[in-house]
Design an enzyme around this catalytic site. Structure first.
Site, PDB file in Angstrom:
ATOM      1  NE  ARG A 250      10.544  -4.780  16.440  1.00 50.63           N
ATOM      2  CZ  ARG A 250      11.208  -5.138  17.538  1.00 50.63           C
ATOM      3  NH1 ARG A 250      11.923  -4.173  18.230  1.00 50.63           N
ATOM      4  NH2 ARG A 250      11.301  -6.562  17.958  1.00 50.63           N
TER       5      ARG A 250
ATOM      6  CE  LYS B 208      14.148  -2.705  10.991  1.00 53.01           C
ATOM      7  NZ  LYS B 208      13.305  -2.874  12.162  1.00 53.01           N
TER       8      LYS B 208
ATOM      9  CG  LEU C 162      14.065   7.350  23.810  1.00 50.05           C
ATOM     10  CD1 LEU C 162      14.310   7.541  25.378  1.00 50.05           C
ATOM     11  CD2 LEU C 162      13.543   8.717  23.621  1.00 50.05           C
TER      12      LEU C 162
ATOM     13  NE  ARG D 294      10.049  -2.246   0.883  1.00 58.39           N
ATOM     14  CZ  ARG D 294       9.161  -2.739   1.136  1.00 58.39           C
ATOM     15  NH1 ARG D 294       7.997  -3.061   0.547  1.00 58.39           N
ATOM     16  NH2 ARG D 294       9.165  -3.819   2.328  1.00 58.39           N
TER      17      ARG D 294
ATOM     18  CG  PHE E  84       1.207  -3.693  15.252  1.00 61.61           C
ATOM     19  CD1 PHE E  84       1.103  -2.421  15.408  1.00 61.61           C
ATOM     20  CD2 PHE E  84       0.245  -4.515  15.422  1.00 61.61           C
ATOM     21  CE1 PHE E  84      -0.110  -1.670  15.307  1.00 61.61           C
ATOM     22  CE2 PHE E  84      -1.109  -3.786  15.517  1.00 61.61           C
ATOM     23  CZ  PHE E  84      -1.090  -2.345  15.586  1.00 61.61           C
TER      24      PHE E  84
ATOM     25  CB  THR F  52      -1.018  -0.054   1.223  1.00 62.07           C
ATOM     26  OG1 THR F  52      -0.235  -0.137   2.381  1.00 62.07           O
ATOM     27  CG2 THR F  52      -1.904  -1.108   1.193  1.00 62.07           C
TER      28      THR F  52
ATOM     29  CB  CYS G 163       6.233   1.134   7.679  1.00 59.93           C
ATOM     30  SG  CYS G 163       5.868  -0.653   7.106  1.00 59.93           S
TER      31      CYS G 163
HETATM   32  N1  NAD Z   1       7.469  -4.332   6.054  1.00 59.73           N
HETATM   33  C1  NAD Z   1       6.885  -3.903   7.045  1.00 59.73           C
HETATM   34  O1  NAD Z   1       7.904  -4.003   8.070  1.00 59.73           O
HETATM   35  C2  NAD Z   1       5.550  -3.904   7.606  1.00 59.73           C
HETATM   36  C3  NAD Z   1       5.247  -4.018   8.906  1.00 59.73           C
HETATM   37  C4  NAD Z   1       3.718  -3.791   9.153  1.00 59.73           C
HETATM   38  C5  NAD Z   1       2.901  -3.739   7.933  1.00 59.73           C
HETATM   39  N2  NAD Z   1       3.290  -3.726   6.952  1.00 59.73           N
HETATM   40  C6  NAD Z   1       2.233  -3.094   5.588  1.00 59.73           C
HETATM   41  O2  NAD Z   1       2.165  -4.495   5.155  1.00 59.73           O
HETATM   42  C7  NAD Z   1       1.862  -4.298   3.732  1.00 59.73           C
HETATM   43  C8  NAD Z   1       2.849  -5.118   2.818  1.00 59.73           C
HETATM   44  O3  NAD Z   1       4.099  -4.846   3.296  1.00 59.73           O
HETATM   45  P1  NAD Z   1       5.237  -5.544   2.755  1.00 59.73           P
HETATM   46  O4  NAD Z   1       6.564  -5.049   3.546  1.00 59.73           O
HETATM   47  O5  NAD Z   1       5.354  -7.113   2.868  1.00 59.73           O
HETATM   48  O6  NAD Z   1       5.443  -5.295   1.114  1.00 59.73           O
HETATM   49  P2  NAD Z   1       6.097  -6.233   0.097  1.00 59.73           P
HETATM   50  O7  NAD Z   1       6.448  -5.221  -1.049  1.00 59.73           O
HETATM   51  O8  NAD Z   1       7.526  -6.722   0.639  1.00 59.73           O
HETATM   52  O9  NAD Z   1       5.476  -7.256  -0.214  1.00 59.73           O
HETATM   53  C9  NAD Z   1       4.180  -7.130  -1.015  1.00 59.73           C
HETATM   54  C10 NAD Z   1       3.974  -8.392  -1.869  1.00 59.73           C
HETATM   55  O10 NAD Z   1       2.855  -8.591  -2.515  1.00 59.73           O
HETATM   56  C11 NAD Z   1       3.052  -8.914  -3.878  1.00 59.73           C
HETATM   57  N3  NAD Z   1       1.837  -8.564  -4.830  1.00 59.73           N
HETATM   58  C12 NAD Z   1       1.714  -7.334  -5.332  1.00 59.73           C
HETATM   59  N4  NAD Z   1       0.484  -7.097  -6.174  1.00 59.73           N
HETATM   60  C13 NAD Z   1       0.044  -8.322  -5.947  1.00 59.73           C
HETATM   61  C14 NAD Z   1      -1.396  -9.157  -6.579  1.00 59.73           C
HETATM   62  N5  NAD Z   1      -2.024  -8.416  -7.376  1.00 59.73           N
HETATM   63  N6  NAD Z   1      -1.335 -10.228  -6.173  1.00 59.73           N
HETATM   64  C15 NAD Z   1      -0.490 -11.127  -5.622  1.00 59.73           C
HETATM   65  N7  NAD Z   1       0.679 -10.600  -5.083  1.00 59.73           N
HETATM   66  C16 NAD Z   1       0.773  -9.418  -5.157  1.00 59.73           C
HETATM   67  C17 NAD Z   1       4.356  -8.240  -4.322  1.00 59.73           C
HETATM   68  O11 NAD Z   1       4.837  -9.045  -5.487  1.00 59.73           O
HETATM   69  C18 NAD Z   1       4.992  -8.360  -3.228  1.00 59.73           C
HETATM   70  O12 NAD Z   1       5.869  -9.668  -3.040  1.00 59.73           O
HETATM   71  C19 NAD Z   1       1.872  -2.859   3.580  1.00 59.73           C
HETATM   72  O13 NAD Z   1       0.618  -2.301   3.926  1.00 59.73           O
HETATM   73  C20 NAD Z   1       2.573  -2.444   4.523  1.00 59.73           C
HETATM   74  O14 NAD Z   1       2.494  -1.002   4.971  1.00 59.73           O
HETATM   75  C21 NAD Z   1       4.656  -3.590   6.250  1.00 59.73           C
END
Ligand code: NAD
Length: 454
Positions: free
Chosen positions: A164, A335, A260, A342, A162, A101, A270
């Site tokens: 990390r 980090k 901190l 990203r 949530f 997202t 994020c």
């Molecule tokens: N990365 C974090 O630390 C974290 C922590 C908590 C919440 N989030 C949230 O979780 C969500 C995912 O984050 P992420 O870091 O895992 O993202 P990411 O980009 O690592 O993974 C997303 C995956 O979705 C796949 N994808 C995209 N479109 C698709 C489709 N139409 N059909 C099937 N697969 C598809 C992509 O190929 C990718 O592998 C986001 O909303 C993010 O804000 C992320």
């Protein structure tokens, strides 16, 4: 043991961790992704993100027959729930959406991936299926997802994640809390039951509160970091030491020691997008969220502040020129403990330094080649920053080294050798990671943030 059949759509940091961990809790999981090459690698047992324990967990759960990978959401739903036809089969279970997202136009969350998967799968879902959104999404998304599904027999639940990066598996299996939001109690309880073995406090709430909770948490953390960075700047101006100040305030249980440390500004996949998205949510609700706007502005300013610090350290003047000044950057990931680039503050600062005319070379332990491993080839540049495979190469001929990521391994580098390779013995440590005495002994002048020595 209580087990469910689960489809996880999206196998990135959140989806792959969710899939592997739910399988380890005994559930039967099919993970689906649109990225064919990624699925092919996962089927070969190759996890191409750096995440402690994830690779072993995936291998273990695949061998146990509880975890598999398919291409595309349609295949994910069909293979997870064989026999389902959308016509009321009893084996309808739970579909997790772990989709990107990213920040869209004007800072709003871009929900196209979520919407595309909902459109793609809506007719396949059996009656009684629960669609769980684990992606971070603005308030109201559960309602809009339900409208898009147009299926009175399918519930939509918000279950924000949530974890990390860098400790994703640990965080998933040892959560501070589980949040499940739905306007139908039965669906919320079914989702909460998936996690029952974790014994974590569970907040059952409505969908809007669950969706807002994720932004509220991330924006609070961003605010804490902006506050510390502002405090570090004040320390420099008044001759105080940020390490002592944060140690002192951190003992207060209302504040806590976490989050901190001053740094080059918060970033990653994020916090930047989530702060902007919440600002948009507030704007749409006609609420002027000044505190959040100041949090973002302080962060933007922090990046320029680091560039000014480098300029002053290298040239001795606030307005000195960085044109053709060679700088070695230590750390490019957002980090330590992850290979995720990203929205990395390191890359934002690199871009500003390049704009100022500097010649950059970077080293990051997560981006080095692994000899003989075709899945870890040499990355020779990131966003215009050429990479080297060894930290002393980054020091070679440099007029300063700039530490941008808090990789612990930087603490124990051979700083005498590093100093020997440099043109000027200067280190700007934007993470206050290195021991100033070690640098001094190596003949280097170190500049930290808000430190008495700075
Ligand atoms: N990365 C974090 O630390 C974290 C922590 C908590 C919440 N989030 C949230 O979780 C969500 C995912 O984050 P992420 O870091 O895992 O993202 P990411 O980009 O690592 O993974 C997303 C995956 O979705 C796949 N994808 C995209 N479109 C698709 C489709 N139409 N059909 C099937 N697969 C598809 C992509 O190929 C990718 O592998 C986001 O909303 C993010 O804000 C992320």
């Amino acid at each position: 043991m209580f087990t469910r059949r689960v489809a996880v759509v999206g196998t990135g940091y959140v989806g792959l961790t969710t899939g592997a961990c739910l399988a380890s809790l005994g559930h039967q999981v099919v993970c689906a992704d649109i990225d064919t090459a990624k699925v092919e690698r996962l089927r070969r047992g190759v996890v191409d993100i750096v995440e402690p324990g994830l690779s072993d967990l995936v291998t273990e759960q695949v061998s146990a027959g509880r975890l598999s990978f398919v291409v595309g959401a349609t295949a994910g739903v069909s293979e997870a729930f064989p026999g389902s036809s959308g016509s009321g089969d009893l084996d309808a279970e739970i579909v997790f959406l772990c989709l990107p997202t990213p920040m869209g136009v004007g800072g709003v969350a871009d929900l196209r991936a979520v919407e595309a998967v909902v459109e793609e799968t809506r007719e396949l879902l059996a009656a009684g299926t629960v669609v769980v959104n684990k992606s971070t999404v603005p308030v109201g998304t559960a309602g809009r997802t339900a409208e898009l599904l147009d299926r009175a027999d399918v519930a939509v639940v918000s279950n924000p994640e949530f974890l990390r990066e860098g400790s994703a598996v640990h965080d998933f299996l040892n959560p501070d809390r589980i949040v499940v939001g739905c306007d139908t109690a039965e669906a919320a309880e079914r989702v909460a039951a998936l996690y029952a073995r974790l014994g974590a406090p569970t907040v059952l709430t409505d969908a809007a509160s669950a969706e807002l909770m994720k932004y509220a948490a991330n924006c609070f953390l961003a605010m804490k970091l902006s506050y510390v960075n502002a405090m570090a700047e004040l320390c420099e101006r008044v001759g105080a030491d940020i390490g002592d100040v944060t140690e002192g305030i951190g003992y207060d249980r209302r504040i806590g020691q976490a989050f901190l440390s001053p740094g080059p500004g918060w970033g990653g996949s994020c916090l930047p997008k989530d702060t902007h998205a919440l600002l948009q949510v507030a704007d749409a609700a006609d609420f002027e969220f000044r505190l959040l706007r100041a949090t973002i502005d302080t962060n933007t300013r922090q990046r320029q502040r680091i560039v000014d610090k480098v300029r002053h350290a290298v040239t001795g003047r606030r307005t000195g020129s960085l044109t053709r000044v060679r700088l070695g950057l230590l750390g490019l990931t957002f980090k330590a403990g992850t290979d995720d680039l990203r929205d990395s503050p390191a890359l934002a600062i690199a871009a500003l330094l390049r704009q100022a005319g500097a010649d950059l070379v970077g080293y990051d332990p997560a981006l080095v080649a692994e000899p003989g491993n075709p899945d870890r080839p040499l990355v020779d540049e990131v966003e215009g920053v050429p990479l080297v495979n060894d930290p002393t190469e980054a020091a070679q001929g440099a007029e300063a080294l700039v530490v941008l990521t808090e990789w612990p391994v930087f603490r124990t580098l051979d700083w005498v050798a590093m100093a020997g390779a440099m043109k000027q013995p200067i280190v700007v440590d934007t993470r206050n990671l290195l021991d100033p005495a070690t640098l001094r002994r190596a003949g280097l002048t170190g500049y930290g943030l808000g430190r008495r020595e700075a």
